[in-house]
Design a protein around this motif. Structure first.
Motif, PDB file in Angstrom:
ATOM      1  N   ALA A  97       0.277   2.480   2.195  1.00 55.14           N
ATOM      2  CA  ALA A  97       0.270   1.133   2.778  1.00 55.14           C
ATOM      3  C   ALA A  97       1.644   0.484   2.638  1.00 55.14           C
ATOM      4  CB  ALA A  97      -0.791   0.276   2.093  1.00 55.14           C
ATOM      5  N   GLY A  98       2.300   0.703   1.496  1.00 47.31           N
ATOM      6  CA  GLY A  98       3.638   0.162   1.307  1.00 47.31           C
ATOM      7  C   GLY A  98       4.631   0.754   2.288  1.00 47.31           C
ATOM      8  N   SER A  99       4.482   2.037   2.573  1.00 46.77           N
ATOM      9  CA  SER A  99       5.375   2.680   3.548  1.00 46.77           C
ATOM     10  C   SER A  99       5.201   2.075   4.936  1.00 46.77           C
ATOM     11  CB  SER A  99       5.092   4.186   3.592  1.00 46.77           C
ATOM     12  OG  SER A  99       5.287   4.773   2.323  1.00 46.77           O
ATOM     13  N   VAL A 100       3.959   1.726   5.290  1.00 50.52           N
ATOM     14  CA  VAL A 100       3.703   1.074   6.579  1.00 50.52           C
ATOM     15  C   VAL A 100       4.417  -0.268   6.649  1.00 50.52           C
ATOM     16  CG1 VAL A 100       1.915   0.023   8.024  1.00 50.52           C
ATOM     17  CG2 VAL A 100       1.512   2.252   6.973  1.00 50.52           C
ATOM     18  N   LEU A 101       4.359  -1.024   5.546  1.00 55.41           N
ATOM     19  CA  LEU A 101       5.034  -2.325   5.511  1.00 55.41           C
ATOM     20  C   LEU A 101       6.553  -2.161   5.555  1.00 55.41           C
ATOM     21  CD1 LEU A 101       2.809  -4.220   2.912  1.00 55.41           C
ATOM     22  CD2 LEU A 101       3.009  -4.694   5.352  1.00 55.41           C
ATOM     23  N   CYS A 149       9.506 -12.209   7.328  1.00 48.88           N
ATOM     24  CA  CYS A 149      10.327 -11.522   6.334  1.00 48.88           C
ATOM     25  C   CYS A 149       9.734 -11.663   4.938  1.00 48.88           C
ATOM     26  CB  CYS A 149      11.747 -12.083   6.376  1.00 48.88           C
ATOM     27  SG  CYS A 149      12.889 -11.225   5.274  1.00 48.88           S
ATOM     28  N   ALA A 150       9.313 -12.889   4.582  1.00 47.90           N
ATOM     29  CA  ALA A 150       8.736 -13.128   3.254  1.00 47.90           C
ATOM     30  C   ALA A 150       7.488 -12.287   3.049  1.00 47.90           C
ATOM     31  CB  ALA A 150       8.415 -14.614   3.089  1.00 47.90           C
ATOM     32  N   LEU A 151       6.620 -12.257   4.051  1.00 42.99           N
ATOM     33  CA  LEU A 151       5.373 -11.513   3.901  1.00 42.99           C
ATOM     34  C   LEU A 151       5.630 -10.019   3.753  1.00 42.99           C
ATOM     35  CD1 LEU A 151       2.036 -11.933   4.551  1.00 42.99           C
ATOM     36  CD2 LEU A 151       2.784 -10.291   6.244  1.00 42.99           C
ATOM     37  N   LEU A 152       6.523  -9.473   4.575  1.00 42.23           N
ATOM     38  CA  LEU A 152       6.782  -8.037   4.514  1.00 42.23           C
ATOM     39  C   LEU A 152       7.437  -7.631   3.202  1.00 42.23           C
ATOM     40  CD1 LEU A 152       8.018  -7.364   8.172  1.00 42.23           C
ATOM     41  CD2 LEU A 152       5.790  -6.843   7.186  1.00 42.23           C
ATOM     42  N   VAL A 153       8.394  -8.433   2.733  1.00 43.60           N
ATOM     43  CA  VAL A 153       9.059  -8.115   1.463  1.00 43.60           C
ATOM     44  C   VAL A 153       8.070  -8.184   0.312  1.00 43.60           C
ATOM     45  CG1 VAL A 153      10.784  -8.910  -0.190  1.00 43.60           C
ATOM     46  CG2 VAL A 153      11.357  -8.791   2.243  1.00 43.60           C
ATOM     47  N   VAL A 154       7.287  -9.262   0.256  1.00 48.18           N
ATOM     48  CA  VAL A 154       6.304  -9.419  -0.824  1.00 48.18           C
ATOM     49  C   VAL A 154       5.242  -8.328  -0.733  1.00 48.18           C
ATOM     50  CG1 VAL A 154       4.538 -10.935  -1.786  1.00 48.18           C
ATOM     51  CG2 VAL A 154       6.708 -11.889  -1.058  1.00 48.18           C
ATOM     52  N   GLY A 155       4.815  -8.009   0.489  1.00 48.15           N
ATOM     53  CA  GLY A 155       3.821  -6.954   0.658  1.00 48.15           C
ATOM     54  C   GLY A 155       4.328  -5.602   0.181  1.00 48.15           C
ATOM     55  N   CYS A 156       5.594  -5.291   0.496  1.00 45.78           N
ATOM     56  CA  CYS A 156       6.187  -4.034   0.009  1.00 45.78           C
ATOM     57  C   CYS A 156       6.197  -3.991  -1.512  1.00 45.78           C
ATOM     58  CB  CYS A 156       7.607  -3.877   0.544  1.00 45.78           C
ATOM     59  SG  CYS A 156       7.705  -3.585   2.320  1.00 45.78           S
ATOM     60  N   LEU A 157       6.625  -5.091  -2.136  1.00 43.21           N
ATOM     61  CA  LEU A 157       6.659  -5.151  -3.605  1.00 43.21           C
ATOM     62  C   LEU A 157       5.268  -4.928  -4.181  1.00 43.21           C
ATOM     63  CD1 LEU A 157       9.044  -8.179  -4.303  1.00 43.21           C
ATOM     64  CD2 LEU A 157       9.438  -5.785  -4.899  1.00 43.21           C
ATOM     65  N   LEU A 158       4.278  -5.588  -3.580  1.00 42.13           N
ATOM     66  CA  LEU A 158       2.919  -5.516  -4.107  1.00 42.13           C
ATOM     67  C   LEU A 158       2.362  -4.099  -4.048  1.00 42.13           C
ATOM     68  CD1 LEU A 158       0.327  -6.873  -5.109  1.00 42.13           C
ATOM     69  CD2 LEU A 158      -0.248  -7.347  -2.719  1.00 42.13           C
ATOM     70  N   THR A 159       2.483  -3.453  -2.883  1.00 43.03           N
ATOM     71  CA  THR A 159       1.873  -2.133  -2.731  1.00 43.03           C
ATOM     72  C   THR A 159       2.571  -1.063  -3.569  1.00 43.03           C
ATOM     73  OG1 THR A 159       3.188  -1.873  -0.718  1.00 43.03           O
ATOM     74  CG2 THR A 159       0.904  -2.556  -0.452  1.00 43.03           C
ATOM     75  N   PHE A 160       3.854  -1.256  -3.854  1.00 44.28           N
ATOM     76  CA  PHE A 160       4.544  -0.273  -4.697  1.00 44.28           C
ATOM     77  C   PHE A 160       4.407  -0.567  -6.187  1.00 44.28           C
ATOM     78  CE2 PHE A 160       6.935   0.557  -0.695  1.00 44.28           C
ATOM     79  CZ  PHE A 160       6.669   1.915  -0.618  1.00 44.28           C
ATOM     80  N   LEU A 207      -3.730  -1.178   3.776  1.00 43.68           N
ATOM     81  CA  LEU A 207      -3.298  -0.346   4.903  1.00 43.68           C
ATOM     82  C   LEU A 207      -3.613  -1.029   6.241  1.00 43.68           C
ATOM     83  CD1 LEU A 207      -2.017   2.335   5.675  1.00 43.68           C
ATOM     84  CD2 LEU A 207      -4.295   3.365   5.632  1.00 43.68           C
ATOM     85  N   LEU A 208      -4.809  -1.621   6.346  1.00 47.84           N
ATOM     86  CA  LEU A 208      -5.198  -2.296   7.585  1.00 47.84           C
ATOM     87  C   LEU A 208      -4.369  -3.547   7.830  1.00 47.84           C
ATOM     88  CD1 LEU A 208      -9.086  -1.920   7.460  1.00 47.84           C
ATOM     89  CD2 LEU A 208      -7.550  -0.920   9.137  1.00 47.84           C
ATOM     90  N   VAL A 209      -4.133  -4.315   6.758  1.00 45.24           N
ATOM     91  CA  VAL A 209      -3.341  -5.535   6.917  1.00 45.24           C
ATOM     92  C   VAL A 209      -1.906  -5.183   7.311  1.00 45.24           C
ATOM     93  CG1 VAL A 209      -2.330  -7.490   5.664  1.00 45.24           C
ATOM     94  CG2 VAL A 209      -4.757  -6.973   5.415  1.00 45.24           C
ATOM     95  N   GLY A 210      -1.342  -4.169   6.648  1.00 43.11           N
ATOM     96  CA  GLY A 210       0.013  -3.742   7.001  1.00 43.11           C
ATOM     97  C   GLY A 210       0.099  -3.285   8.446  1.00 43.11           C
TER      98      GLY A 210
END
Length: 396
Positions: free
Chosen positions: A10-14, A38-49, A231-234
Motif C-alpha cells: 500500500a505504501g508503494s502505491v502511495l 501532497c500532505a496526504l500522500l507524504v503522511v500516507g507513505c510514512l504511515l504505511t511504511f 491499499l484501497l484508499v491509496g
C-alpha cells in the motif's frame, strides 16, 4: 518483512501516486488543493511504511525506547485522518472562506489530538515492548489507555468522514468522469474496511475494560482489514490522478482506436515502407502514429466507398431509434466495413484496381475517430456490411 508486506505494498502505491503528482505539485504549490494532496500522500507513505511490525521493531531499536514507535505511528495515523478530511473538503470544492475555516478547524483538532497522544505516552509506563497487541496489552494502563482512546477516536472520526464524504460526492458526480467516480468508490470501500478495522479494535479494547479477552480481534482480525483499507484508499487517490492525466487520455484514445487501426493498417501501408515505433515511444507519439495510419487507410479506401451502403445503413440505424448523429456514425462505419471487404476481395482475386479511379463523392471527414471505431467494432449493422449482407434488411 513478510509480516508487513500488504502495508508495504500500500505504501508503494502511495509513493507511485506521489511520483505521478510531483510535477503538478511543483507547479501548483500555491494552490490549497495541491498542498492537501501532497500532505496526504507524504503522511500516507510514512504511515504505511512505519506501521508494520518489522518497522516498529526497527524504530524501537534505533531510539532505544521500548514502544517509541507506538505514539509515532498513532500520531502519523491521526495526521493522515485529518489530511484525508482536508483533501476531500478541497476536492469537493465550495466557498474559499468556508474551505479555509474548515481546514484550520480540522488541522487544529487533529493536531491537538496528536500532541495529546505524545503527552499520554510520556506520562504512561510502557516498558514492555509490544509489536502486535499494544492496544489490548496496555488497555487498562493509566495514561496509555488515554493515548489509545485518543487515537481510536480521531481515527474513527476521520475514517467515517472520509467514507461519508466520498460516498456523498460519488453519488452526485458526473457519470462521465469515470476515473473520479472509480476513485471515490475505492475510497468509500476503503473507508468501510477501515471502519471494520476500528470496530475490531474498539471491541477488543472494550473487552479488556470489561475483564474479557477478545485480543484476537485486535491482533488477527484488524490488521488484514487495515492493510486492505490502506491499499484501497491509496488506489482511490491515485486513480483520479492518473485517469485525469493527459497520458491516460491519450492511452484511452489509443486503445479505443484499435479496431480501426487493425482494419486499416494493411491498406495504409500497402507498398509503403514505414519506420516502426520503438518500445519506449511515449503513448502520445503512439496515438499520433495510430491516427495517421487510420487517416492513410481511409484515404486509400476512398475510391471503394459505396454511398448506397451508407444510405441503407443510415436508414436501418434510424429505424432502430438512433439519433441523426448516431445514425450517421453507424452509416459511415458500415460503408467503411463494406469498402474494407470489397478492397480485400479484389486484392485476393488479383484485381486491386477494381475500385473507381476517382474517389467516391462521400468522404469520412469530420467523424470522431473514437465513435467511428466503437460502431465499427460493435454495431450489428456494420457487421452485416462487413459480411456482405443487405444492411437495411438485416437491421429491419
Amino acid at each position: 518483512m513478510k509480516d508487513g508486506l500488504p502495508l508495504y505494498l500500500a505504501g508503494s502505491v502511495l509513493v507511485l501516486a506521489l511520483l505521478i503528482k510531483a510535477p503538478a505539485l511543483r507547479r501548483g504549490w500555491d494552490q490549497p488543493l495541491m498542498r492537501a494532496v501532497c500532505a496526504l500522500l507524504v503522511v500516507g507513505c510514512l504511515l504505511t511504511f512505519l506501521a508494520p511490525p518489522p518497522s516498529l521493531a526497527a524504530v524501537n531499536r534505533l531510539t532505544g525506547v521500548a514502544n517509541f514507535a507506538a505514539p509515532l505511528v498513532y500520531g502519523v495515523l491521526t495526521a493522515f485522518s485529518g489530511a484525508s478530511i482536508v483533501l476531500i473538503l478541497h476536492w469537493a470544492g465550495g466557498p474559499a472562506a468556508a474551505l479555509r475555516r474548515a481546514t484550520w478547524v480540522t488541522v487544529a483538532v487533529f493536531g491537538a489530538v496528536t500532541v495529546l497522544i505524545v503527552a499520554f505516552f510520556v506520562l504512561g509506563d510502557a516498558r514492555v515492548e509490544r509489536l502486535r497487541d499494544l492496544d489490548t496489552y496496555y488497555a487498562n494502563t493509566p495514561w496509555l489507555r488515554e493515548m489509545i482512546v485518543s487515537y481510536l477516536l480521531a481515527h474513527t472520526v476521520g475514517s467515517a468522514a472520509l467514507s461519508l464524504l466520498s460516498l456523498k460526492w460519488m453519488l452526485r458526480v458526473d457519470p462521465a468522469l469515470r476515473p473520479l467516480r472509480t476513485g471515490l468508490a475505492l475510497l468509500t470501500l476503503g473507508g468501510v474496511l477501515d471502519l471494520g478495522y476500528l470496530v475490531a479494535k474498539w471491541a477488543a479494547v472494550g473487552a479488556r475494560w470489561a475483564g474479557r479477552d477478545w485480543d484476537g480481534l485486535s491482533t488477527y482480525v484488524a490488521p488484514p482489514l487495515a492493510s486492505a483499507a490502506a491499499l484501497l484508499v491509496g488506489t482511490g487517490f491515485i486513480v483520479p490522478m492518473v485517469g485525469g492525466s493527459a497520458a491516460w487520455r491519450d492511452f484511452s484514445q489509443y486503445r479505443r482506436l484499435r479496431p480501426l487501426w487493425k482494419a486499416l493498417h494493411g491498406f495504409a501501408h500497402a507498398g509503403v515502407a514505414t519506420v516502426p515505433l520503438t518500445w519506449w515511444s511515449p503513448v502520445g507519439i503512439r496515438l499520433i502514429h495510430r491516427e495517421s495510419v487510420i487517416d492513410d487507410g481511409l484515404l486509400a479506401l476512398a475510391s471503394w466507398f459505396d454511398p448506397a451502403v451508407r444510405t441503407a445503413a443510415y436508414g436501418a440505424a434510424r429505424r432502430q431509434g438512433l439519433t441523426e448523429a448516431g445514425a450517421a456514425v453507424v452509416a459511415d462505419a458500415a460503408m467503411l466495413a463494406a469498402a474494407c471487404r470489397a478492397r480485400a476481395a479484389a486484392e485476393r482475386s488479383g484485381a486491386p484496381g477494381a475500385g473507381s479511379a476517382e474517389p467516391a463523392p462521400y468522404r469520412l471527414d469530420g467523424q470522431p475517430l473514437a465513435a467511428l471505431a466503437r460502431e465499427f467494432r460493435g454495431s450489428p449493422i456494420v457487421e452485416a456490411a462487413r459480411r456482405g449482407l443487405p444492411v437495411g434488411r438485416e437491421a429491419a
